[in-house]
Design a protein around this motif. Structure first.
Motif, PDB file in Angstrom:
ATOM      1  N   ARG A  69       0.593  -1.037   0.062  1.00  0.00           N
ATOM      2  CA  ARG A  69      -0.305  -0.195   0.322  1.00  0.00           C
ATOM      3  C   ARG A  69       0.842   1.258  -0.163  1.00  0.00           C
ATOM      4  O   ARG A  69       0.132   2.255  -0.418  1.00  0.00           O
ATOM      5  N   GLN A  70       2.294   1.047   0.602  1.00  0.00           N
ATOM      6  CA  GLN A  70       2.997   2.550   0.239  1.00  0.00           C
ATOM      7  C   GLN A  70       3.627   3.026  -0.766  1.00  0.00           C
ATOM      8  O   GLN A  70       4.172   4.082  -0.983  1.00  0.00           O
ATOM      9  N   ARG A  71       3.936   1.562  -1.641  1.00  0.00           N
ATOM     10  CA  ARG A  71       4.321   1.954  -2.827  1.00  0.00           C
ATOM     11  C   ARG A  71       3.543   1.598  -4.054  1.00  0.00           C
ATOM     12  O   ARG A  71       3.660   2.071  -4.848  1.00  0.00           O
ATOM     13  N   ALA A  72       1.623   1.729  -3.263  1.00  0.00           N
ATOM     14  CA  ALA A  72       0.740   2.241  -4.598  1.00  0.00           C
ATOM     15  C   ALA A  72       0.861   3.259  -5.491  1.00  0.00           C
ATOM     16  O   ALA A  72       1.397   4.480  -4.433  1.00  0.00           O
ATOM     17  N   THR A  73       0.676   3.283  -6.490  1.00  0.00           N
ATOM     18  CA  THR A  73       0.847   4.234  -6.748  1.00  0.00           C
ATOM     19  C   THR A  73      -0.582   5.010  -7.345  1.00  0.00           C
ATOM     20  O   THR A  73      -1.814   4.469  -6.948  1.00  0.00           O
ATOM     21  N   SER A  74      -0.745   5.908  -7.905  1.00  0.00           N
ATOM     22  CA  SER A  74      -2.524   6.573  -8.224  1.00  0.00           C
ATOM     23  C   SER A  74      -2.710   6.531  -9.766  1.00  0.00           C
ATOM     24  O   SER A  74      -3.471   7.094  -9.594  1.00  0.00           O
ATOM     25  N   VAL A  75      -1.853   5.163 -10.345  1.00  0.00           N
ATOM     26  CA  VAL A  75      -1.983   5.344 -11.513  1.00  0.00           C
ATOM     27  C   VAL A  75      -3.396   4.267 -12.340  1.00  0.00           C
ATOM     28  O   VAL A  75      -4.045   3.495 -11.135  1.00  0.00           O
ATOM     29  N   THR A  76      -4.283   5.372 -13.090  1.00  0.00           N
ATOM     30  CA  THR A  76      -5.402   4.238 -13.202  1.00  0.00           C
ATOM     31  C   THR A  76      -5.236   3.366 -14.475  1.00  0.00           C
ATOM     32  O   THR A  76      -4.125   3.123 -14.687  1.00  0.00           O
ATOM     33  N   MET A  77      -6.328   2.367 -13.703  1.00  0.00           N
ATOM     34  CA  MET A  77      -5.856   1.528 -15.130  1.00  0.00           C
ATOM     35  C   MET A  77      -6.764   1.928 -16.933  1.00  0.00           C
ATOM     36  O   MET A  77      -5.150   1.656 -17.220  1.00  0.00           O
ATOM     37  N   ASP A  78      -7.356   2.922 -16.630  1.00  0.00           N
ATOM     38  CA  ASP A  78      -6.859   3.157 -18.164  1.00  0.00           C
ATOM     39  C   ASP A  78      -5.557   3.601 -18.408  1.00  0.00           C
ATOM     40  O   ASP A  78      -4.773   3.924 -19.619  1.00  0.00           O
ATOM     41  N   GLU A  79      -5.082   5.073 -17.578  1.00  0.00           N
ATOM     42  CA  GLU A  79      -3.153   5.061 -17.718  1.00  0.00           C
ATOM     43  C   GLU A  79      -2.796   4.005 -18.472  1.00  0.00           C
ATOM     44  O   GLU A  79      -2.005   3.908 -19.726  1.00  0.00           O
TER      45      GLU A  79
ATOM     46  N   LEU B 295      -3.743   0.767 -19.769  1.00  0.00           N
ATOM     47  CA  LEU B 295      -3.909   0.667 -20.780  1.00  0.00           C
ATOM     48  C   LEU B 295      -2.925   1.617 -22.100  1.00  0.00           C
ATOM     49  O   LEU B 295      -2.575   0.815 -23.507  1.00  0.00           O
ATOM     50  N   ALA B 296      -3.137   3.592 -22.011  1.00  0.00           N
ATOM     51  CA  ALA B 296      -3.074   4.297 -22.970  1.00  0.00           C
ATOM     52  C   ALA B 296      -1.196   3.676 -23.173  1.00  0.00           C
ATOM     53  O   ALA B 296      -0.969   4.024 -24.175  1.00  0.00           O
ATOM     54  N   ALA B 297      -0.399   3.986 -21.424  1.00  0.00           N
ATOM     55  CA  ALA B 297       0.655   3.926 -21.708  1.00  0.00           C
ATOM     56  C   ALA B 297       0.914   2.732 -22.676  1.00  0.00           C
ATOM     57  O   ALA B 297       2.467   2.566 -23.256  1.00  0.00           O
TER      58      ALA B 297
ATOM     59  N   GLU C 254       0.247   3.352 -26.667  1.00  0.00           N
ATOM     60  CA  GLU C 254       1.510   3.793 -26.918  1.00  0.00           C
ATOM     61  C   GLU C 254       2.608   2.936 -27.396  1.00  0.00           C
ATOM     62  O   GLU C 254       3.210   3.624 -28.062  1.00  0.00           O
ATOM     63  N   GLY C 255       3.150   2.024 -26.181  1.00  0.00           N
ATOM     64  CA  GLY C 255       4.201   1.485 -26.656  1.00  0.00           C
ATOM     65  C   GLY C 255       4.549   0.368 -27.459  1.00  0.00           C
ATOM     66  O   GLY C 255       5.566   1.003 -28.640  1.00  0.00           O
ATOM     67  N   ARG C 256       3.271   0.050 -27.813  1.00  0.00           N
ATOM     68  CA  ARG C 256       2.887  -0.407 -28.949  1.00  0.00           C
ATOM     69  C   ARG C 256       3.304   0.037 -30.323  1.00  0.00           C
ATOM     70  O   ARG C 256       3.577  -0.058 -31.848  1.00  0.00           O
ATOM     71  N   ARG C 257       3.101   1.244 -30.203  1.00  0.00           N
ATOM     72  CA  ARG C 257       2.695   1.742 -31.213  1.00  0.00           C
ATOM     73  C   ARG C 257       4.298   2.800 -31.894  1.00  0.00           C
ATOM     74  O   ARG C 257       4.482   3.046 -32.828  1.00  0.00           O
ATOM     75  N   SER C 258       5.018   3.267 -30.926  1.00  0.00           N
ATOM     76  CA  SER C 258       5.960   3.622 -30.620  1.00  0.00           C
ATOM     77  C   SER C 258       6.800   2.230 -31.372  1.00  0.00           C
ATOM     78  O   SER C 258       7.000   1.162 -31.187  1.00  0.00           O
ATOM     79  N   PRO C 259       8.160   3.202 -32.398  1.00  0.00           N
ATOM     80  CA  PRO C 259       8.804   1.845 -33.300  1.00  0.00           C
ATOM     81  C   PRO C 259       9.928   1.631 -32.300  1.00  0.00           C
ATOM     82  O   PRO C 259      10.240   2.293 -31.440  1.00  0.00           O
ATOM     83  N   ALA C 260      10.216   0.328 -32.442  1.00  0.00           N
ATOM     84  CA  ALA C 260      11.235  -0.171 -31.610  1.00  0.00           C
ATOM     85  C   ALA C 260      13.033   0.078 -31.873  1.00  0.00           C
ATOM     86  O   ALA C 260      13.119   0.529 -32.550  1.00  0.00           O
ATOM     87  N   SER C 261      13.274   0.513 -30.398  1.00  0.00           N
ATOM     88  CA  SER C 261      14.452   1.144 -30.281  1.00  0.00           C
ATOM     89  C   SER C 261      15.604  -0.549 -31.400  1.00  0.00           C
ATOM     90  O   SER C 261      15.429  -0.941 -30.046  1.00  0.00           O
TER      91      SER C 261
END
Length: 81
Positions: free
Chosen positions: A57-67, A69-71, A74-81
């Motif tokens: 709980r102390q390490r938990a973030t406030s990132v939502t599931m939508d955020e 999934l969006a990340a 975005e990672g899938r759309r970005s060209p591989a390095s």
């Protein structure tokens, strides 16, 4: 070792515990010792799980599931390095 004395045990409870001890081919003392050990281990395990849960709980973030999934999208759309 420490001695534990339990008072105000009803005769019915004492008889039920003694019957269970006999069923297991143990003395009442050996049976109750086993019960106390099992409960002690369970209490210890619950305490460990509570500490792990508190740390999570102390390490938990406030990132939502939508955020999240969006990340991923975005990672899938970005060209591989």
């Amino acid at each position: 070792m420490v001695a534990i004395q339990i008072r105000d045990v009803s005769p019915e409870l004492r008889d039920a515990l003694a019957a269970e001890a006999r069923r297991r081919e143990q003395s009442l003392q050996a049976f109750l010792h086993e019960v106390l050990e099992r409960e002690g281990r369970a209490a210890h395990n619950r305490a460990v799980l509570d500490r792990v849960r508190d740390r999570a709980r102390q390490r938990a973030t406030s990132v939502t599931m939508d955020e999240i999934l969006a990340a991923i999208d975005e990672g899938r759309r970005s060209p591989a390095s």
